[in-house]
Design a protein around this motif. Structure first.
Motif, PDB file in Angstrom:
ATOM      1  N   GLU A   1       0.810  -1.220   0.000  1.00  0.00           N
ATOM      2  CA  GLU A   1       0.000   0.000   0.000  1.00  0.00           C
ATOM      3  C   GLU A   1       0.844   1.271   0.000  1.00  0.00           C
ATOM      4  N   GLU A   2       1.892   1.341   0.816  1.00  0.00           N
ATOM      5  CA  GLU A   2       2.712   2.558   0.904  1.00  0.00           C
ATOM      6  C   GLU A   2       3.724   2.660  -0.243  1.00  0.00           C
ATOM      7  N   PHE A   3       4.445   1.557  -0.480  1.00  0.00           N
ATOM      8  CA  PHE A   3       5.536   1.610  -1.461  1.00  0.00           C
ATOM      9  C   PHE A   3       5.101   1.198  -2.871  1.00  0.00           C
ATOM     10  N   GLY A   4       3.842   0.720  -2.979  1.00  0.00           N
ATOM     11  CA  GLY A   4       3.288   0.420  -4.296  1.00  0.00           C
ATOM     12  C   GLY A   4       3.877  -0.796  -4.977  1.00  0.00           C
ATOM     13  N   LEU A   5       4.390  -1.754  -4.192  1.00  0.00           N
ATOM     14  CA  LEU A   5       4.971  -2.967  -4.772  1.00  0.00           C
ATOM     15  C   LEU A   5       3.887  -4.018  -5.005  1.00  0.00           C
ATOM     16  N   PRO A   6       4.142  -4.978  -5.866  1.00  0.00           N
ATOM     17  CA  PRO A   6       3.148  -6.031  -6.132  1.00  0.00           C
ATOM     18  C   PRO A   6       3.039  -7.007  -4.950  1.00  0.00           C
ATOM     19  N   GLU A   7       1.965  -7.786  -4.961  1.00  0.00           N
ATOM     20  CA  GLU A   7       1.758  -8.793  -3.902  1.00  0.00           C
ATOM     21  C   GLU A   7       2.922  -9.769  -3.814  1.00  0.00           C
ATOM     22  N   SER A   8       3.631  -9.957  -4.927  1.00  0.00           N
ATOM     23  CA  SER A   8       4.766 -10.895  -4.930  1.00  0.00           C
ATOM     24  C   SER A   8       5.931 -10.403  -4.066  1.00  0.00           C
ATOM     25  N   SER A   9       5.842  -9.159  -3.569  1.00  0.00           N
ATOM     26  CA  SER A   9       6.912  -8.630  -2.714  1.00  0.00           C
ATOM     27  C   SER A   9       6.755  -9.073  -1.263  1.00  0.00           C
ATOM     28  N   ILE A  10       5.640  -9.745  -0.957  1.00  0.00           N
ATOM     29  CA  ILE A  10       5.423 -10.241   0.413  1.00  0.00           C
ATOM     30  C   ILE A  10       5.030 -11.711   0.370  1.00  0.00           C
ATOM     31  N   GLN A  11       5.339 -12.432   1.444  1.00  0.00           N
ATOM     32  CA  GLN A  11       4.917 -13.830   1.536  1.00  0.00           C
ATOM     33  C   GLN A  11       4.604 -14.181   2.992  1.00  0.00           C
ATOM     34  N   ASN A  12       3.771 -15.185   3.184  1.00  0.00           N
ATOM     35  CA  ASN A  12       3.370 -15.661   4.514  1.00  0.00           C
ATOM     36  C   ASN A  12       2.865 -14.511   5.388  1.00  0.00           C
ATOM     37  N   CYS A  13       2.016 -13.650   4.792  1.00  0.00           N
ATOM     38  CA  CYS A  13       1.557 -12.450   5.489  1.00  0.00           C
ATOM     39  C   CYS A  13       0.141 -12.562   6.061  1.00  0.00           C
ATOM     40  N   THR A  14      -0.380 -13.779   6.166  1.00  0.00           N
ATOM     41  CA  THR A  14      -1.656 -13.982   6.848  1.00  0.00           C
ATOM     42  C   THR A  14      -1.376 -14.541   8.244  1.00  0.00           C
ATOM     43  N   PRO A  15      -1.650 -13.773   9.314  1.00  0.00           N
ATOM     44  CA  PRO A  15      -1.382 -14.267  10.670  1.00  0.00           C
ATOM     45  C   PRO A  15      -2.126 -15.562  10.941  1.00  0.00           C
ATOM     46  N   SER A  16      -1.465 -16.443  11.660  1.00  0.00           N
ATOM     47  CA  SER A  16      -2.033 -17.761  11.936  1.00  0.00           C
ATOM     48  C   SER A  16      -1.782 -18.124  13.397  1.00  0.00           C
ATOM     49  N   GLU A  17      -2.773 -18.832  13.998  1.00  0.00           N
ATOM     50  CA  GLU A  17      -2.651 -19.212  15.417  1.00  0.00           C
ATOM     51  C   GLU A  17      -1.456 -20.117  15.676  1.00  0.00           C
ATOM     52  N   ASP A  18      -1.027 -20.850  14.642  1.00  0.00           N
ATOM     53  CA  ASP A  18       0.141 -21.731  14.813  1.00  0.00           C
ATOM     54  C   ASP A  18       1.258 -21.353  13.844  1.00  0.00           C
ATOM     55  N   PHE A  19       1.216 -20.104  13.355  1.00  0.00           N
ATOM     56  CA  PHE A  19       2.234 -19.576  12.437  1.00  0.00           C
ATOM     57  C   PHE A  19       2.447 -20.496  11.229  1.00  0.00           C
ATOM     58  N   GLY A  20       1.299 -20.977  10.705  1.00  0.00           N
ATOM     59  CA  GLY A  20       1.350 -21.831   9.521  1.00  0.00           C
ATOM     60  C   GLY A  20       2.073 -23.139   9.768  1.00  0.00           C
TER      61      GLY A  20
END
Length: 555
Positions: A231-250
């Motif tokens: 959102e801030e730096f305008g990069l594509p979704e491919s610039s982040i990974q494993n960004c959904t918080p999980s109760e057991d950290f995936g």
């Protein structure tokens, strides 16, 4: 619903908060009264004027058991006369964001639900810690008081009622208790925008010549990472990974190192990504890598200190008041301090020691070798702050010299200051008896006057002791903070028992060797440090006393 109910209870053994609160298995916290006892002990130990009428910030890394724990905290706070709770939406709050919110909302303190970089899930770890009005971890005077209360507690006070809906941002109440559910990301990201030049970073990253990958390891920083990079730096979704918080950290281990963030390490090398970064479960730790380059955390804090006034507006405007490192962290930042004329401090492991220096206006930038880096913008280490600091450095370096990589920044630093080769061996969940025997035998050897001047292989002992620290601000003394050997050539070996695990003992072995030989700067740290590591293992009899022939993690 507003009537206070007193519940009878009995003490539980071992509710002693460590450097980062109380950490135990989920099944322990799930025992009837266990969580309530500890939270009541926190509320009873809040320094004057106490819990009654206070405003507390509540949230955590979203690990398993967080939701029922927060509902218990609400009931206990209502029963103890707390005036207001500020809670992250869905109970989510990174540790750095909690520190910022405590400070910006002028809250009394905060209750954080996290076991940091430890695994999560029904059979894994949970943790609770208290932070003070400065936004930093409670000092020993308060954690000792909490422990004293847990040893004698016979009752706690609650207000009964239905669970509070934490999914909607806004104000609600629970009996006499006011509750404000807030967006956990917005204030923190906005604050980072005041510290760094987002415009410079954005234009650098959008040039298309520099690729980025951020890995939240399914921890709390996922939404923060998306807010920053996408959102801030305008990069594509491919610039982040494993960004959904999980109760057991995936199902993974949310510790940003070369072992547990292997998917990021592999992606950076395989895809030729210029800059990789990861943070831990609660967002206070970080790892920085690049193509063919791993930035040791000890080097990271030194490089940030070296570039601070050139690349980061916060320091360009306010200056650097001083720098500091934990005792096991390498001396790289000491060399920066000497050259730049900054005051430099060596403190025990634990962020609270940095907080005192910051509050006294004597410290701006600090770090721990355990992937913790930060500054006086808050009173916790801050993983995303460190990541954005590195992006600021790379943007500034590329403005001076286009094409500068992470490895180029590293090599330029070594050319100016030399290289402190550094490594840490972690032996996790070791039998406590063997671990304690190892430390006792080492301390006995160090106390023998003949040990000084003796040789361990090619290394001559200059000094050996158990690290003790006298706080220059309040005069408090912290003893037994780690066994260390300093050698004549400047090398060091350190042994510590860590207080961050929930079961058994964790032995940490640290080794450090300085070189100003440019032909060595590109060498693998493990190769250069092998003679020192071999001597440390032989001296400590680690394999014989613990049965471990290799560490769980090598950093």
């Amino acid at each position: 619903m507003s009537s206070v109910k007193t519940v009878s209870t009995k003490p539980f053994e071992g509710q002693k908060p460590g450097t980062s609160g109380l950490r135990k298995r989920v099944k322990v916290f799930s025992e009837p009264h266990y969580t309530e006892n500890f939270v009541q002990a926190i509320l009873s130990s809040i320094p004057s004027p106490g819990a009654k009428g206070s405003t507390l910030v509540v949230g955590g890394d979203g690990r398993y058991f967080s939701v029922p724990a927060i509902q218990s905290i609400i009931r206990l706070c209502a029963g103890n006369g707390v005036s207001k709770l500020i809670i992250g939406q869905n109970g989510i709050f990174s540790t750095p964001a909690v520190s910022h919110v405590i400070r910006s909302y002028k809250a009394t303190g905060g209750i954080l639900l996290t076991a940091s970089h430890n695994p999560g899930g029904p059979n894994a770890d949970f943790g609770i810690k208290y932070n003070m009005s400065n936004g930093g971890p409670a000092p020993e005077s308060v954690t000792n008081q909490i422990f004293d209360v847990t040893k004698t507690i016979s009752e706690y006070q609650i207000v009964e009622g239905d669970d509070v809906d934490l999914s909607k941002v806004g104000e609600t109440s629970f009996g006499p208790l006011k509750i404000q559910v807030v967006d956990p990301v917005k204030d923190y990201v906005s604050y980072l925008g005041e510290i760094f030049d987002f415009g410079l970073i954005k234009s650098f990253l959008q040039s298309g010549k520099f690729t980025v990958r951020f890995d939240a390891l399914h921890g709390v920083t996922g939404p923060y990472g998306r807010a920053l990079f996408v959102e801030e730096f305008g990069l594509p979704e491919s610039s982040i990974q494993n960004c959904t918080p999980s109760e057991d950290f995936g199902g993974g281990h949310p510790d940003p190192n070369l072992t547990y963030a292997k998917s990021l390490v592999d992606a950076v090398e395989k895809e030729g990504i210029d800059f990789g970064a990861a943070s831990d479960g609660d967002g206070d730790r970080n790892m920085i890598i690049g193509k063919g380059a791993f930035v040791n955390p000890s080097d990271s804090v030194a490089i940030i200190a070296d570039w601070a006034k050139k690349a980061i507006p916060y320091f360009a405007k306010g200056g650097v008041k001083g720098v500091a490192r934990s005792m096991p962290t390498s001396g790289a930042v000491d060399r920066v301090a000497k050259k730049q004329g900054y005051e430099c401090f060596e403190v025990p492991t634990g962020w609270k020691f940095f907080g005192n220096l910051m509050d006294a206006g004597r410290l701006s930038i600090c770090g721990e070798e355990s992937f913790g880096t930060g500054s006086d913008h808050i009173r916790e280490k801050d993983g995303l702050w460190a990541v954005v600091a590195w992006l600021s450095i790379l943007a500034a370096a590329n403005k001076e010299k286009p094409g500068t990589s992470v490895n180029d920044v590293l090599q330029d630093f070594y050319k100016s200051y030399g290289r402190n080769f550094f490594s840490r061996y972690d032996y996790e969940e070791v039998d406590s008896k063997g671990a304690n025997e190892l430390m006792a035998q080492l301390e006995k050897k160090f106390a023998d006057p003949s040990f000084k001047g003796s040789k361990l292989g090619q290394f001559e002992v200059a000094e050996a002791d158990n690290f003790s620290y006298t706080d220059p601000i309040d005069g408090s003394v912290s003893k037994n903070q780690g066994l260390y050997i300093k050698f004549v050539d400047g090398s060091r070996i350190i042994f510590r028992l860590s207080g961050t695990g929930s079961a058994g003992a964790t032995i940490r072995l640290y080794v450090e060797k300085y070189s100003n030989d440019a032909s060595e700067f590109d060498a693998d740290a493990q190769v250069g440090l092998k003679p020192l590591i071999d001597e440390a293992l032989k001296l400590s009899q680690l394999k014989e006393l613990t049965g471990r022939d290799k560490p769980t993690v090598i950093t």
